[in-house]
Design a protein around this motif. Structure first.
Motif, PDB file in Angstrom:
ATOM      1  N   TRP A  14      10.419  16.696  -5.328  1.00 18.78           N
ATOM      2  CA  TRP A  14       9.212  15.946  -4.994  1.00 18.78           C
ATOM      3  C   TRP A  14       9.560  14.500  -4.639  1.00 18.78           C
ATOM      4  N   ALA A  15      10.456  13.911  -5.415  1.00 17.76           N
ATOM      5  CA  ALA A  15      10.842  12.519  -5.163  1.00 17.76           C
ATOM      6  C   ALA A  15      11.479  12.367  -3.791  1.00 17.76           C
ATOM      7  N   GLN A  16      12.354  13.300  -3.433  1.00 12.36           N
ATOM      8  CA  GLN A  16      13.001  13.238  -2.126  1.00 12.36           C
ATOM      9  C   GLN A  16      11.982  13.406  -0.998  1.00 12.36           C
ATOM     10  N   GLY A  17      11.067  14.370  -1.171  1.00 16.97           N
ATOM     11  CA  GLY A  17      10.053  14.594  -0.147  1.00 16.97           C
ATOM     12  C   GLY A  17       9.129  13.399   0.023  1.00 16.97           C
ATOM     13  N   LEU A  18       8.699  12.824  -1.102  1.00 15.84           N
ATOM     14  CA  LEU A  18       7.813  11.664  -1.029  1.00 15.84           C
ATOM     15  C   LEU A  18       8.527  10.449  -0.451  1.00 15.84           C
ATOM     16  N   THR A  19       9.821  10.313  -0.750  1.00 15.85           N
ATOM     17  CA  THR A  19      10.588   9.194  -0.191  1.00 15.85           C
ATOM     18  C   THR A  19      10.670   9.307   1.330  1.00 15.85           C
TER      19      THR A  19
ATOM     20  N   VAL B   1       0.833  -1.202   0.000  1.00 16.23           N
ATOM     21  CA  VAL B   1       0.000   0.000   0.000  1.00 16.23           C
ATOM     22  C   VAL B   1       0.867   1.251   0.000  1.00 16.23           C
ATOM     23  N   ILE B   2       1.910   1.244   0.830  1.00 15.30           N
ATOM     24  CA  ILE B   2       2.796   2.408   0.914  1.00 15.30           C
ATOM     25  C   ILE B   2       3.520   2.626  -0.406  1.00 15.30           C
ATOM     26  N   LEU B   3       4.049   1.542  -0.974  1.00 18.55           N
ATOM     27  CA  LEU B   3       4.771   1.667  -2.242  1.00 18.55           C
ATOM     28  C   LEU B   3       3.840   2.115  -3.363  1.00 18.55           C
ATOM     29  N   GLY B   4       2.631   1.559  -3.392  1.00 18.92           N
ATOM     30  CA  GLY B   4       1.671   1.964  -4.413  1.00 18.92           C
ATOM     31  C   GLY B   4       1.277   3.424  -4.272  1.00 18.92           C
ATOM     32  N   SER B   5       1.076   3.869  -3.029  1.00 24.83           N
ATOM     33  CA  SER B   5       0.736   5.273  -2.792  1.00 24.83           C
ATOM     34  C   SER B   5       1.883   6.185  -3.209  1.00 24.83           C
ATOM     35  N   TRP B   6       3.109   5.744  -2.911  1.00 20.51           N
ATOM     36  CA  TRP B   6       4.279   6.545  -3.289  1.00 20.51           C
ATOM     37  C   TRP B   6       4.397   6.655  -4.806  1.00 20.51           C
ATOM     38  N   ALA B   7       4.222   5.535  -5.511  1.00 16.33           N
ATOM     39  CA  ALA B   7       4.322   5.556  -6.971  1.00 16.33           C
ATOM     40  C   ALA B   7       3.223   6.423  -7.584  1.00 16.33           C
TER      41      ALA B   7
ATOM     42  N   ALA C  51       6.139   4.134   6.769  1.00 11.71           N
ATOM     43  CA  ALA C  51       6.524   2.754   7.064  1.00 11.71           C
ATOM     44  C   ALA C  51       6.848   2.584   8.544  1.00 11.71           C
ATOM     45  N   GLY C  52       7.530   3.578   9.123  1.00 13.24           N
ATOM     46  CA  GLY C  52       7.839   3.512  10.549  1.00 13.24           C
ATOM     47  C   GLY C  52       6.587   3.542  11.412  1.00 13.24           C
ATOM     48  N   ILE C  53       5.636   4.423  11.054  1.00 10.50           N
ATOM     49  CA  ILE C  53       4.380   4.503  11.807  1.00 10.50           C
ATOM     50  C   ILE C  53       3.599   3.202  11.686  1.00 10.50           C
ATOM     51  N   ALA C  54       3.546   2.644  10.464  1.00  9.43           N
ATOM     52  CA  ALA C  54       2.808   1.398  10.257  1.00  9.43           C
ATOM     53  C   ALA C  54       3.430   0.251  11.044  1.00  9.43           C
ATOM     54  N   THR C  55       4.762   0.184  11.045  1.00 13.06           N
ATOM     55  CA  THR C  55       5.439  -0.879  11.789  1.00 13.06           C
ATOM     56  C   THR C  55       5.193  -0.743  13.285  1.00 13.06           C
ATOM     57  N   HIS C  56       5.257   0.492  13.786  1.00  8.14           N
ATOM     58  CA  HIS C  56       5.002   0.723  15.213  1.00  8.14           C
ATOM     59  C   HIS C  56       3.570   0.346  15.579  1.00  8.14           C
TER      60      HIS C  56
ATOM     61  N   ILE D 205       9.165   6.683   4.172  1.00  9.88           N
ATOM     62  CA  ILE D 205       9.929   6.137   5.298  1.00  9.88           C
ATOM     63  C   ILE D 205       9.201   6.392   6.614  1.00  9.88           C
ATOM     64  N   ILE D 206       8.664   7.607   6.776  1.00  4.99           N
ATOM     65  CA  ILE D 206       7.917   7.929   7.998  1.00  4.99           C
ATOM     66  C   ILE D 206       6.664   7.068   8.102  1.00  4.99           C
TER      67      ILE D 206
END
Length: 214
Positions: A154-159, A120-126, A166-171, A163-164
């Motif tokens: 934009w790419a750097q900001g979205l990346t 989901v995160i990767l799809g949203s990012w793409a 993914a960290g929230i989802a893992t937590h 990462i943020i």
């Protein structure tokens, strides 16, 4: 614990390689025609550097490569289980299906999102990258070099956002697991299955022995 033989390890390797090839070919079958279509359809896409176009293809190929390779490896592992191990897997599948059927629509959506959070995160990012790129390229008041710089920002900001997220989802997943921690009784079920198999085997032994003469 089931110890894999050399033959099973070789089979797992072949299954993983097969999945990697399938994922790569499938991703190329989608990404390359899509890139070609956008190249023919939009002048803004034709103006993009070849490096960005290649990165777009890689963004599709890399996840499908990894996902399909892992999927084939897991399928092979499951196919090698027999006896008590296979029955335990079937029991777990029935329990998961029963739990899934008891969930509401909202709970099913949340459960699916948690189990597929990185997809989901990767799809949203793409998707966000594609939208941002389209908006940047439509700006007629910037040169191509300025558009490329803005697209990189934009790419750097979205990346960083990915990462943020993914960290929230893992937590959140770890917190949910701690709140609903269940005792794993799998080993007990496996022991019971092995004991049942042993009793059945011992019960068959007298019938297999030749009858003693009177």
């Amino acid at each position: 614990m089931k110890i894999a033989t050399e033959e099973e390890l070789a089979g797992h390797y072949r299954a993983t390689v097969r999945g990697a090839i399938e994922g790569t070919l499938g991703a190329l079958a989608v990404s390359v025609p899509a890139s070609y279509y956008m190249h023919r359809r939009w002048a803004a896409y034709r103006a993009l550097p070849i490096q960005l176009k290649t990165m777009g293809v890689i963004m599709v190929v890399a996840p499908l490569f990894a996902i399909q390779a892992e999927r084939r490896g897991v399928q092979f592992d499951q196919s090698t289980w027999t006896g008590a191990g296979m029955r335990e897997l079937e029991r777990e599948e029935r329990a998961q299906q029963s739990r899934w059927n008891m969930l509401g629509q909202r709970e099913k959506l949340m459960d699916w999102a948690m189990r597929n959070q990185y997809k989901v995160i990767l799809g949203s990012w793409a998707t966000s990258m594609a939208i941002a790129g389209a908006l940047v390229m439509r700006n007629k008041h910037q040169t191509m070099s300025q558009k490329v710089v803005q697209a990189r920002m934009w790419a750097q900001g979205l990346t960083i956002g990915v990462i943020i997220a993914a960290g929230i989802a893992t937590h959140s997943q770890r917190k949910e697991a701690q709140e609903h921690r269940q005792v794993d009784h799998t080993w007990q079920n496996m022991v019971e299955e092995f004991q049942a198999e042993e009793k059945m085997a011992q019960a068959k032994i007298p019938h297999m022995l030749p009858a003693s003469s009177a």
